[in-house]
Design a protein around this motif. Structure first.
Motif, PDB file in Angstrom:
ATOM      1  N   ALA A 136      33.546  75.204 -17.393  1.00  0.00           N
ATOM      2  CA  ALA A 136      32.938  75.339 -16.072  1.00  0.00           C
ATOM      3  C   ALA A 136      31.444  75.539 -16.272  1.00  0.00           C
ATOM      4  O   ALA A 136      31.013  76.281 -17.153  1.00  0.00           O
ATOM      5  N   ASP A 175      28.089  76.713 -14.272  1.00  0.00           N
ATOM      6  CA  ASP A 175      27.729  77.475 -13.070  1.00  0.00           C
ATOM      7  C   ASP A 175      28.932  77.623 -12.134  1.00  0.00           C
ATOM      8  O   ASP A 175      28.826  77.430 -10.911  1.00  0.00           O
ATOM      9  N   GLN A 176      30.065  77.967 -12.747  1.00  0.00           N
ATOM     10  CA  GLN A 176      31.305  78.298 -12.025  1.00  0.00           C
ATOM     11  C   GLN A 176      31.966  77.128 -11.294  1.00  0.00           C
ATOM     12  O   GLN A 176      32.761  77.338 -10.378  1.00  0.00           O
ATOM     13  N   GLU A 177      31.638  75.903 -11.741  1.00  0.00           N
ATOM     14  CA  GLU A 177      32.345  74.727 -11.226  1.00  0.00           C
ATOM     15  C   GLU A 177      32.990  74.022 -12.406  1.00  0.00           C
ATOM     16  O   GLU A 177      32.324  73.722 -13.395  1.00  0.00           O
ATOM     17  N   GLU A 227      24.961  79.339 -16.459  1.00  0.00           N
ATOM     18  CA  GLU A 227      26.216  79.915 -16.951  1.00  0.00           C
ATOM     19  C   GLU A 227      27.201  78.816 -17.340  1.00  0.00           C
ATOM     20  O   GLU A 227      27.492  77.932 -16.534  1.00  0.00           O
ATOM     21  N   TYR A 229      38.322  84.947 -13.989  1.00  0.00           N
ATOM     22  CA  TYR A 229      36.879  84.707 -14.145  1.00  0.00           C
ATOM     23  C   TYR A 229      36.224  85.151 -12.836  1.00  0.00           C
ATOM     24  O   TYR A 229      36.173  84.375 -11.887  1.00  0.00           O
ATOM     25  N   GLY A 286      34.055  85.806  -9.770  1.00  0.00           N
ATOM     26  CA  GLY A 286      33.009  84.945  -9.214  1.00  0.00           C
ATOM     27  C   GLY A 286      33.537  83.530  -9.055  1.00  0.00           C
ATOM     28  O   GLY A 286      33.681  83.030  -7.943  1.00  0.00           O
ATOM     29  N   MET A 287      33.892  82.924 -10.167  1.00  0.00           N
ATOM     30  CA  MET A 287      34.418  81.552 -10.079  1.00  0.00           C
ATOM     31  C   MET A 287      35.775  81.532  -9.379  1.00  0.00           C
ATOM     32  O   MET A 287      36.090  80.599  -8.644  1.00  0.00           O
ATOM     33  N   LYS A 310      35.327  81.480  -5.679  1.00  0.00           N
ATOM     34  CA  LYS A 310      34.805  80.156  -5.295  1.00  0.00           C
ATOM     35  C   LYS A 310      35.897  79.107  -5.305  1.00  0.00           C
ATOM     36  O   LYS A 310      35.997  78.275  -4.399  1.00  0.00           O
TER      37      LYS A 310
END
Lengths: 81, 143, 143, 81
Positions: free
Chosen positions: A54, A56-58, A71, B50, B52-53, B56
């Motif tokens: 992932a 930036d959390q994607e 990140e 995880y 935060g993620m 989302k």
């Protein structure tokens, strides 16, 4: 750049996260740099078919660019629910 | 946002009551509750996530479901941390005027949550749970 | 037999708790709750049924579902009599080790119950509710 | 034989059930006999596409035999759930 590890990736590498200074342009290049850090990293990244990433959390692919990224996270396939 | 990621347990009846309280336009309410199964060997489990993620990912799955079906409301609760056999792990609630939308949306959310929300299960006896091929192929249905 | 045909309301949370109490082998619990929608015109409804045949029909639908899916438990409650807008009409609960069985069995039971269990809805404003073509075609899926 | 009516069939005919003595061999023959009883019955059975039948509490067809049958019920398509 912050690099995070989860589940058995975290256990193999031994830390949940670390600051990494890199000039890698893509996730794949970053993986190569990390693998060169030693046995724990080499083991954690040995089977890339079992590694998800992932940025930036994607969720994304190994080919993803690291430009402007804050990140990056590596982890095994998810098993929630 | 009707998504919660929490260590605490949840009360399905209370969540359903909260969803239908003060309105009479809902025709169908579907709930899915996932529980920790007592597998031979180890009955305890730890759910890593995880932060935060996770939120989302769940918000995005909910938004996708709302885009596909005419939902009147939707709620997702996912726990993390240590969980004993029989404990509740996840709750998905969907409300719609018609039953098929409520059923399909709940199943869609569970299918995506299984392999797209960053959770990892570690069982006390057997270690990290492997992802199931069936969970990945379940996503094909929604393409 | 886990089928009830009754005038009284039911408590979904309590029914779910009763189903999972004292066991830790259930992985997935799905509930469907059908509610009286407040339609423009009339908010009250009367549900007529055929005592005796109703119970038989529901028991037979449940048996059919248990034959098709590996259910650990199953519960059907259907109310009759006068019902106000927002009231609960029907509850279907299914428990299984895996989510798809629980989802499919609950949807199957609802699909058959809709047009194979002898209930008839009469709305205060508009009279007897017509059967929906969609409910009949929904059965095609299970052939 | 007990004959039961539900929903608008019951309302049109005016009674929820009645004892019927018949020599009809099938449900279809019974329907013809009932229709001959008068306007209310004729109206109730006017559109057979909207009439469902159960024999001894099992859904069946108009062609079903009445041999040994104790209870026949007529009603519109069901709308439960």
């Amino acid at each position: 750049m912050q690099v995070l590890y989860f589940a058995w990736m975290r256990e193999r590498i031994g830390v949940p996260k670390e600051k990494v200074v890199t000039s890698a342009a893509t996730v794949a290049e970053l993986v190569e740099e990390l693998k060169a850090r030693g046995e724990r990293y080499a083991m954690a990244f040995a089977d890339m078919a079992s590694v998800r990433v992932a940025v930036d959390q994607e969720l994304t692919e190994l080919s993803a660019s690291l430009k402007g990224v804050r990140e990056v996270a590596f982890f095994p396939p998810m098993t929630g629910g | 946002m009707a998504v919660s990621v929490q260590a605490e347990d949840f009360n399905v009846g209370a969540e359903m009551a909260a969803m239908s309280a003060g309105r009479a336009d809902i025709g169908a309410l579907v709930s899915f509750t996932g529980l920790v199964r007592d597998m031979a060997g180890g009955s305890e489990m730890v759910l890593e996530h995880y932060p935060g993620m996770t939120e989302k990912a769940l918000v995005s799955i909910e938004a996708e479901a709302r885009g596909r079906w005419a939902l009147q409301d939707c709620r997702i609760i996912h726990r993390f941390g240590p969980l004993n056999a029989g404990a509740q792990i996840v709750l998905v609630l969907t409300a719609s005027p018609h039953r098929h939308a409520a059923f399909e949306a709940a199943e869609f959310i569970m299918d995506f949550l299984k392999s797209r929300a960053p959770f990892w299960k570690k069982e006390a006896g057997s270690g990290w749970v492997d992802a199931r091929e069936a969970d990945e192929t379940a996503l094909e249905r929604w393409k």
